[in-house]
Motif scaffolding. Structure first.
Motif, PDB file in Angstrom:
ATOM      1  N   THR A 161     -94.152  58.361  42.462  1.00 33.88           N
ATOM      2  CA  THR A 161     -94.849  59.615  42.190  1.00 33.88           C
ATOM      3  C   THR A 161     -94.890  59.831  40.687  1.00 33.88           C
ATOM      4  OG1 THR A 161     -93.980  60.530  44.262  1.00 33.88           O
ATOM      5  CG2 THR A 161     -94.943  62.079  42.704  1.00 33.88           C
ATOM      6  N   PHE A 162     -96.091  60.141  40.169  1.00 31.03           N
ATOM      7  CA  PHE A 162     -96.220  60.352  38.730  1.00 31.03           C
ATOM      8  C   PHE A 162     -97.424  61.238  38.456  1.00 31.03           C
ATOM      9  CE2 PHE A 162     -98.277  56.421  39.969  1.00 31.03           C
ATOM     10  CZ  PHE A 162     -99.534  56.504  39.387  1.00 31.03           C
ATOM     11  N   VAL A 163     -97.528  61.675  37.213  1.00 31.56           N
ATOM     12  CA  VAL A 163     -98.634  62.535  36.796  1.00 31.56           C
ATOM     13  C   VAL A 163     -99.650  61.704  36.034  1.00 31.56           C
ATOM     14  CG1 VAL A 163     -99.319  64.530  35.412  1.00 31.56           C
ATOM     15  CG2 VAL A 163     -97.154  64.570  36.681  1.00 31.56           C
ATOM     16  N   ILE A 164    -100.909  61.787  36.437  1.00 30.76           N
ATOM     17  CA  ILE A 164    -101.981  61.132  35.693  1.00 30.76           C
ATOM     18  C   ILE A 164    -102.271  61.962  34.448  1.00 30.76           C
ATOM     19  CG2 ILE A 164    -104.427  60.495  35.735  1.00 30.76           C
ATOM     20  CD1 ILE A 164    -104.131  59.875  38.663  1.00 30.76           C
ATOM     21  N   PRO A 165    -102.345  61.353  33.275  1.00 27.63           N
ATOM     22  CA  PRO A 165    -102.596  62.112  32.048  1.00 27.63           C
ATOM     23  C   PRO A 165    -103.811  63.028  32.166  1.00 27.63           C
ATOM     24  CG  PRO A 165    -102.074  59.834  31.528  1.00 27.63           C
ATOM     25  CD  PRO A 165    -102.192  59.909  33.013  1.00 27.63           C
ATOM     26  N   GLY A 166    -103.628  64.276  31.722  1.00 29.42           N
ATOM     27  CA  GLY A 166    -104.717  65.244  31.761  1.00 29.42           C
ATOM     28  C   GLY A 166    -104.904  65.930  33.096  1.00 29.42           C
ATOM     29  N   ARG A 167    -104.006  65.672  34.049  1.00 31.17           N
ATOM     30  CA  ARG A 167    -104.118  66.296  35.365  1.00 31.17           C
ATOM     31  C   ARG A 167    -102.794  66.950  35.740  1.00 31.17           C
ATOM     32  NH1 ARG A 167    -108.312  64.361  38.730  1.00 31.17           N
ATOM     33  NH2 ARG A 167    -109.683  62.916  37.625  1.00 31.17           N
ATOM     34  N   ASP A 168    -102.880  68.054  36.472  1.00 30.49           N
ATOM     35  CA  ASP A 168    -101.670  68.750  36.910  1.00 30.49           C
ATOM     36  C   ASP A 168    -101.122  68.169  38.209  1.00 30.49           C
ATOM     37  OD1 ASP A 168    -101.790  70.491  34.759  1.00 30.49           O
ATOM     38  OD2 ASP A 168    -103.100  71.888  35.819  1.00 30.49           O
ATOM     39  N   ALA A 169    -102.006  67.633  39.044  1.00 30.84           N
ATOM     40  CA  ALA A 169    -101.593  67.152  40.357  1.00 30.84           C
ATOM     41  C   ALA A 169    -100.813  65.847  40.247  1.00 30.84           C
ATOM     42  CB  ALA A 169    -102.813  66.958  41.255  1.00 30.84           C
ATOM     43  N   LEU A 170     -99.880  65.646  41.180  1.00 30.46           N
ATOM     44  CA  LEU A 170     -99.109  64.412  41.233  1.00 30.46           C
ATOM     45  C   LEU A 170     -99.898  63.338  41.976  1.00 30.46           C
ATOM     46  CD1 LEU A 170     -95.548  65.784  42.084  1.00 30.46           C
ATOM     47  CD2 LEU A 170     -96.391  65.021  39.866  1.00 30.46           C
ATOM     48  N   TRP A 171     -99.704  62.089  41.561  1.00 34.23           N
ATOM     49  CA  TRP A 171    -100.337  60.943  42.198  1.00 34.23           C
ATOM     50  C   TRP A 171     -99.248  60.135  42.895  1.00 34.23           C
ATOM     51  CZ3 TRP A 171    -105.322  59.524  42.910  1.00 34.23           C
ATOM     52  CH2 TRP A 171    -105.588  58.210  43.295  1.00 34.23           C
ATOM     53  N   GLU A 172     -99.504  59.724  44.144  1.00 36.57           N
ATOM     54  CA  GLU A 172     -98.516  58.983  44.917  1.00 36.57           C
ATOM     55  C   GLU A 172     -99.037  57.584  45.240  1.00 36.57           C
ATOM     56  OE1 GLU A 172     -97.638  61.286  48.366  1.00 36.57           O
ATOM     57  OE2 GLU A 172     -96.371  62.726  47.290  1.00 36.57           O
ATOM     58  N   GLU A 173     -98.157  56.603  45.140  1.00 29.67           N
ATOM     59  CA  GLU A 173     -98.484  55.223  45.498  1.00 29.67           C
ATOM     60  C   GLU A 173     -97.337  54.646  46.318  1.00 29.67           C
ATOM     61  OE1 GLU A 173    -101.077  53.910  41.548  1.00 29.67           O
ATOM     62  OE2 GLU A 173     -99.047  53.145  41.831  1.00 29.67           O
ATOM     63  N   TYR A 174     -97.661  53.723  47.212  1.00 30.21           N
ATOM     64  CA  TYR A 174     -96.658  53.049  48.028  1.00 30.21           C
ATOM     65  C   TYR A 174     -96.679  51.557  47.709  1.00 30.21           C
ATOM     66  CZ  TYR A 174     -96.473  57.390  50.648  1.00 30.21           C
ATOM     67  OH  TYR A 174     -96.318  58.715  50.994  1.00 30.21           O
ATOM     68  N   TRP A 175     -95.477  50.975  47.623  1.00 30.68           N
ATOM     69  CA  TRP A 175     -95.344  49.571  47.256  1.00 30.68           C
ATOM     70  C   TRP A 175     -94.338  48.894  48.183  1.00 30.68           C
ATOM     71  CZ3 TRP A 175     -98.135  47.469  43.106  1.00 30.68           C
ATOM     72  CH2 TRP A 175     -98.826  48.414  42.315  1.00 30.68           C
ATOM     73  N   PHE A 176     -94.638  47.632  48.531  1.00 31.14           N
ATOM     74  CA  PHE A 176     -93.774  46.843  49.402  1.00 31.14           C
ATOM     75  C   PHE A 176     -93.172  45.695  48.598  1.00 31.14           C
ATOM     76  CE2 PHE A 176     -93.153  43.248  52.323  1.00 31.14           C
ATOM     77  CZ  PHE A 176     -92.276  43.834  53.230  1.00 31.14           C
ATOM     78  N   ARG A 177     -91.860  45.512  48.706  1.00 30.74           N
ATOM     79  CA  ARG A 177     -91.172  44.467  47.940  1.00 30.74           C
ATOM     80  C   ARG A 177     -91.460  43.092  48.553  1.00 30.74           C
ATOM     81  NH1 ARG A 177     -86.215  45.282  45.133  1.00 30.74           N
ATOM     82  NH2 ARG A 177     -85.692  46.976  46.571  1.00 30.74           N
ATOM     83  N   VAL A 178     -91.989  42.190  47.725  1.00 31.80           N
ATOM     84  CA  VAL A 178     -92.241  40.822  48.160  1.00 31.80           C
ATOM     85  C   VAL A 178     -90.964  40.015  47.971  1.00 31.80           C
ATOM     86  CG1 VAL A 178     -93.660  38.764  47.806  1.00 31.80           C
ATOM     87  CG2 VAL A 178     -94.641  41.036  47.463  1.00 31.80           C
ATOM     88  N   PRO A 179     -90.487  39.337  49.008  1.00 33.33           N
ATOM     89  CA  PRO A 179     -89.206  38.612  48.905  1.00 33.33           C
ATOM     90  C   PRO A 179     -89.318  37.369  48.046  1.00 33.33           C
ATOM     91  CG  PRO A 179     -90.214  38.200  51.040  1.00 33.33           C
ATOM     92  CD  PRO A 179     -91.064  39.239  50.360  1.00 33.33           C
ATOM     93  N   LEU A 180     -89.017  37.513  46.757  1.00 31.84           N
ATOM     94  CA  LEU A 180     -89.035  36.405  45.833  1.00 31.84           C
ATOM     95  C   LEU A 180     -87.733  36.400  45.033  1.00 31.84           C
ATOM     96  CD1 LEU A 180     -92.667  36.572  44.430  1.00 31.84           C
ATOM     97  CD2 LEU A 180     -91.769  34.870  46.001  1.00 31.84           C
ATOM     98  N   PRO A 181     -87.343  35.262  44.428  1.00 35.95           N
ATOM     99  CA  PRO A 181     -86.122  35.237  43.609  1.00 35.95           C
ATOM    100  C   PRO A 181     -86.278  36.067  42.348  1.00 35.95           C
ATOM    101  CG  PRO A 181     -87.336  33.180  43.423  1.00 35.95           C
ATOM    102  CD  PRO A 181     -87.996  33.948  44.527  1.00 35.95           C
ATOM    103  N   GLU A 182     -85.200  36.166  41.592  1.00 32.32           N
ATOM    104  CA  GLU A 182     -85.193  36.954  40.356  1.00 32.32           C
ATOM    105  C   GLU A 182     -86.342  36.549  39.438  1.00 32.32           C
ATOM    106  OE1 GLU A 182     -81.766  38.190  37.272  1.00 32.32           O
ATOM    107  OE2 GLU A 182     -82.272  36.065  37.268  1.00 32.32           O
TER     108      GLU A 182
END
Length: 283
Positions: A256-277
């Motif tokens: 969750t973060f704020v897009i510059p110049g906007r008051d509303a919050l932006w939400e994104e979802y991410w899935f962890r890909v199983p890879l080594p370091e």
């Protein structure tokens, strides 16, 4: 015998203000209703062109009946971006077939607010065109629907490390289960504090790095990305973006973060890909 491959082609280089698609000398800058054909600063989809590409690729659906009847073509949707960034007066100015026209309109009407056009430092109404291509090509197999990953809601979270490779995804909850569909965007958070966002593309659109820089975890639920390079106009090089993260399970996180110049919050979802370091070497 070869089967038909039905695919959706989104050519965003064709997403232009109306004035750029017609001869400038034959059209005034503003119409009688105060709507600009071209402004000093044109409207922009939140996140820029690559975000618009991602939005369309995630949301446009090729109508089944049109696929069955092998109907394809280019639908051009015109709309006005208002002073507050909202979309209005959507209409098809070049259609193909009712189901394709309807689908193109549906997706445009569901777009989030844009950054408005600006003229002399003030927001203005701007008319805009977006072409969406529904194209039928020859292929050996029919496309398969994107697979869904399904996880029960409420799993105990044991791994809250951010390091690794994350893939952007859409998320919906059905019957106390998360249904996840992966999208062609990666976020790499290396163990040496470097991050990189990569649009991986497909066989029609090449891969591109949309942002890169360094990151620092400031608390148990917040980290900061410092941009060194950016292909997204809303996020300028040299800026810092504070991102709140919430793990839904070990491999699924909400940012969750704020897009510059906007008051509303932006939400994104991410899935962890199983890879080594992963370690990245900064240029």
């Amino acid at each position: 015998m070869k089967t038909k491959l039905f695919c959706l082609i989104l050519i965003l280089c064709g997403c232009l203000p109306v004035s750029a698609q017609q001869h400038r000398r034959s059209m005034p800058k503003i119409d009688k209703n105060g709507v600009y054909f071209v402004a000093e600063k044109m409207p922009e989809f939140p996140g820029g062109q690559d975000a618009l590409m991602k939005y369309l690729s995630m949301n446009v659906r090729y109508p089944a009946e049109a696929q069955k009847n092998e109907i394809g073509g280019r639908v051009i949707v015109q709309f006005i971006v208002m002073e507050d960034g909202s979309i209005t007066q959507e209409k098809v100015v070049r259609g193909v077939e009712e189901s394709l026209d309807t689908e193109a309109l549906r997706v445009v009407r569901q777009m989030p607010k844009w950054s408005p056009g600006m003229e002399k430092g003030e927001p203005v109404k701007v008319r805009y065109n977006i072409p969406i291509f529904f194209r039928i090509t020859e292929g050996s197999t029919a496309p398969k629907p994107k697979p869904e990953l399904v996880f029960p809601v409420g799993q105990e979270v044991k791994n809250t490390t951010l390091e690794g490779v994350w893939q952007s995804c859409s998320l919906k909850m059905v019957d106390d289960k998360y249904h996840v569909r992966l999208e062609p965007v990666l976020k790499i958070l290396s163990s040496d504090g470097i991050f990189m966002n990569v649009f991986t593309g497909d066989n029609k659109v090449g891969a591109m790095i949309s942002a890169q820089g360094t990151y620092n975890k400031e608390s148990d639920d917040t980290y900061v990305e410092s941009l060194e390079k950016s292909a997204i106009n809303l996020f300028k090089e040299g800026s810092k973006n504070a991102i709140t993260f919430n793990f839904l399970n070990d491999n699924l996180v909400k940012f969750t973060f704020v897009i510059p110049g906007r008051d509303a919050l932006w939400e994104e979802y991410w899935f962890r890909v199983p890879l080594p370091e992963i370690k990245l070497m900064a240029e």
